[in-house]
Design a protein around this motif. Structure first.
Motif, short mmCIF file in Angstrom:
data_model
loop_
_atom_site.label_atom_id
_atom_site.label_comp_id
_atom_site.label_asym_id
_atom_site.label_seq_id
_atom_site.Cartn_x
_atom_site.Cartn_y
_atom_site.Cartn_z
N LEU A 93 0.85 -1.19 0.00
CA LEU A 93 0.00 0.00 0.00
C LEU A 93 0.88 1.24 0.00
O LEU A 93 1.68 1.45 0.91
CB LEU A 93 -0.90 0.00 1.23
N THR A 94 0.75 2.05 -1.04
CA THR A 94 1.53 3.29 -1.13
C THR A 94 0.60 4.43 -1.50
O THR A 94 -0.52 4.23 -1.97
CB THR A 94 2.63 3.16 -2.21
N ASP A 95 1.09 5.63 -1.28
CA ASP A 95 0.31 6.81 -1.63
C ASP A 95 0.26 7.04 -3.14
O ASP A 95 -0.53 7.83 -3.63
CB ASP A 95 0.91 8.05 -0.95
N LYS A 96 1.13 6.34 -3.88
CA LYS A 96 1.24 6.58 -5.32
C LYS A 96 0.21 5.82 -6.14
O LYS A 96 0.00 6.11 -7.31
CB LYS A 96 2.65 6.21 -5.79
N GLU A 97 -0.42 4.80 -5.54
CA GLU A 97 -1.38 4.00 -6.27
C GLU A 97 -2.79 4.23 -5.74
O GLU A 97 -3.00 4.39 -4.55
CB GLU A 97 -1.04 2.51 -6.15
N ALA A 144 -6.86 -2.13 11.01
CA ALA A 144 -6.49 -2.04 9.59
C ALA A 144 -6.36 -0.58 9.15
O ALA A 144 -5.38 -0.20 8.49
CB ALA A 144 -7.52 -2.76 8.73
N LEU A 145 -7.34 0.24 9.51
CA LEU A 145 -7.32 1.64 9.09
C LEU A 145 -6.27 2.44 9.86
O LEU A 145 -5.76 3.45 9.35
CB LEU A 145 -8.71 2.24 9.30
N GLU A 146 -5.95 2.00 11.06
CA GLU A 146 -4.92 2.68 11.85
C GLU A 146 -3.52 2.31 11.36
O GLU A 146 -2.64 3.18 11.25
CB GLU A 146 -5.06 2.31 13.33
N ASP A 147 -3.31 1.05 11.05
CA ASP A 147 -1.99 0.58 10.63
C ASP A 147 -1.63 1.04 9.22
O ASP A 147 -0.45 1.21 8.91
CB ASP A 147 -1.92 -0.95 10.68
N PHE A 148 -2.64 1.22 8.37
CA PHE A 148 -2.38 1.58 6.97
C PHE A 148 -3.03 2.93 6.68
O PHE A 148 -4.12 3.02 6.12
CB PHE A 148 -2.91 0.49 6.04
N MET A 187 -7.31 -3.31 -6.48
CA MET A 187 -8.33 -3.73 -5.52
C MET A 187 -7.71 -4.63 -4.45
O MET A 187 -6.85 -5.46 -4.73
CB MET A 187 -9.43 -4.48 -6.27
N PHE A 188 -8.15 -4.42 -3.21
CA PHE A 188 -7.76 -5.33 -2.14
C PHE A 188 -8.97 -5.69 -1.29
O PHE A 188 -9.96 -4.95 -1.25
CB PHE A 188 -6.64 -4.75 -1.28
N ILE A 189 -8.90 -6.85 -0.64
CA ILE A 189 -10.00 -7.37 0.17
C ILE A 189 -9.52 -7.56 1.59
O ILE A 189 -8.39 -8.00 1.83
CB ILE A 189 -10.50 -8.73 -0.38
N VAL A 190 -10.39 -7.25 2.56
CA VAL A 190 -10.09 -7.47 3.98
C VAL A 190 -11.18 -8.41 4.51
O VAL A 190 -12.27 -7.97 4.89
CB VAL A 190 -10.05 -6.16 4.77
N PRO A 191 -10.92 -9.73 4.55
CA PRO A 191 -11.95 -10.71 4.91
C PRO A 191 -12.02 -10.97 6.42
O PRO A 191 -11.52 -11.98 6.93
CB PRO A 191 -11.50 -11.96 4.15
N ILE A 192 -12.67 -10.07 7.15
CA ILE A 192 -12.75 -10.21 8.61
C ILE A 192 -14.20 -10.37 9.06
O ILE A 192 -14.55 -10.06 10.20
CB ILE A 192 -12.07 -9.01 9.32
N LEU A 218 -5.61 -8.12 2.65
CA LEU A 218 -5.07 -7.74 3.96
C LEU A 218 -5.74 -8.64 4.99
O LEU A 218 -6.97 -8.74 5.03
CB LEU A 218 -5.39 -6.28 4.29
N TYR A 219 -4.92 -9.29 5.83
CA TYR A 219 -5.49 -10.20 6.82
C TYR A 219 -4.66 -10.16 8.10
O TYR A 219 -3.44 -10.00 8.04
CB TYR A 219 -5.52 -11.63 6.27
#
Length: 299
Positions: A152-156, A174-178, A248-253, A275-276
């Motif tokens: 995850l980068t600011d460029k994409e 997830a939202l805090e770490d990234f 696209m990324f998925i967070v399956p929690i 992301l898991y």
């Protein structure tokens, strides 16, 4: 991809033939024990799989291999009737197995899932905390794993799909770490209808604070908690709507069936990442057994 689904309150009413090889995980609750027994009673061979997020390895009974070597291990099972017992398996084991099946041309297999009658709540007495759940002993945090790691980068430009469950700390972390995740481009998905009427309110109430505080504005969507086909359809919709250069990324929690849909989708779309946070399931996290589900996957 085609997904055929069966559901029954009585496992004896599920229609299937004995399996030649089955993969299961560690048993931690009543439904896991029931599922494991069904698997062992109806399979010629059973292998227990456990992923180690620190070493990036898989323990297959007593044999330990690197996760990248799973294709080589599974090649011996081409042409056999295969079952994945997802009640006891974790998300990563399901994803790695289905990715290998797809790459090896194993295009037909089954996945078993058993619903809980009730989940274990945390030991709290205050009324306002009655929606707290005690499902995980620890959540190590979001770490990459072979085949689905994304940078995850600011460029994409990234589009995220979060399947949510009862433990709000997982979304918050997830939202805090990234911090580079753009809340404007994050869709949250709730399991509606839930396994049991009213359970969806636990997920809503537990996650709404994080959604509000983190200003998540990419939309709220719904999939039946027990319906991986609905998850596949939703993910296909998001995928087809990606803008030029967007990833696209998925967070399956969320629920395991929605995680199955996420695993299958990521397994056949190499550019979709995951992301898991690798939670360690708590013993006795649920009690008794509810509905039985058998999903037949045809790639």
């Amino acid at each position: 991809m085609e997904l055929k689904m069966q559901e029954s309150e009585d496992y004896s009413k599920l229609s299937f033939h004995p399996f030649q090889i089955a993969f299961t995980g560690n048993v931690v609750d009543d439904r896991g024990a029931a599922a494991d027994k069904l698997v062992r009673d109806n399979s010629e061979n059973v292998i227990t799989i456990e992923y180690d997020p620190d070493e990036y390895t898989l323990k297959l009974d007593k044999e330990i291999i690197h996760a990248d070597d799973l294709d080589d291990f599974l090649e011996q099972f081409r042409g056999l009737k295969i079952l994945l017992e997802s009640t006891t398996l974790g998300f990563v084991e399901i994803f790695l197995s289905t990715r290998s099946f797809h790459r090896l041309g194993i295009d037909n297999f089954h996945i078993l899932y058993v619903e809980p009658q009730q989940y274990k709540h945390a030991r709290r007495t205050a009324l306002l905390n009655k929606r707290d759940f005690a499902l995980s002993d620890e959540v190590p945090g979001y770490r990459g794993f072979p085949g689905a790691t994304m940078m995850l980068t600011d460029k994409e430009i990234q589009r995220g799909v979060f399947f949510l469950g009862y433990e709000e700390r997982r979304l918050d972390q997830a939202l805090e770490d990234f911090q580079m995740i753009n809340p404007d481009r994050c869709t949250v998905v709730f399991g509606v209808p839930a396994f049991t009427p009213g359970w969806e309110m636990d997920a809503f109430v537990n996650n709404i604070r994080v959604i509000r505080d983190k200003n998540v504005r990419g939309g709220i969507r719904y999939c039946g908690a027990e319906n991986p086909s609905a998850a596949l359809s939703l993910l296909s919709d998001v995928y087809s709507s990606l803008e030029n250069g967007e990833r696209m990324f998925i967070v399956p929690i969320g629920t395991k069936p929605l995680g199955i849909g996420a695993a299958l989708f990521a397994a056949v779309n190499n550019d979709v990442k995951v992301l898991y946070d690798h939670p360690k399931r708590r013993p006795g996290r649920s009690r008794e057994v509810s509905s039985w589900h058998l999903y037949e996957v045809l790639f």
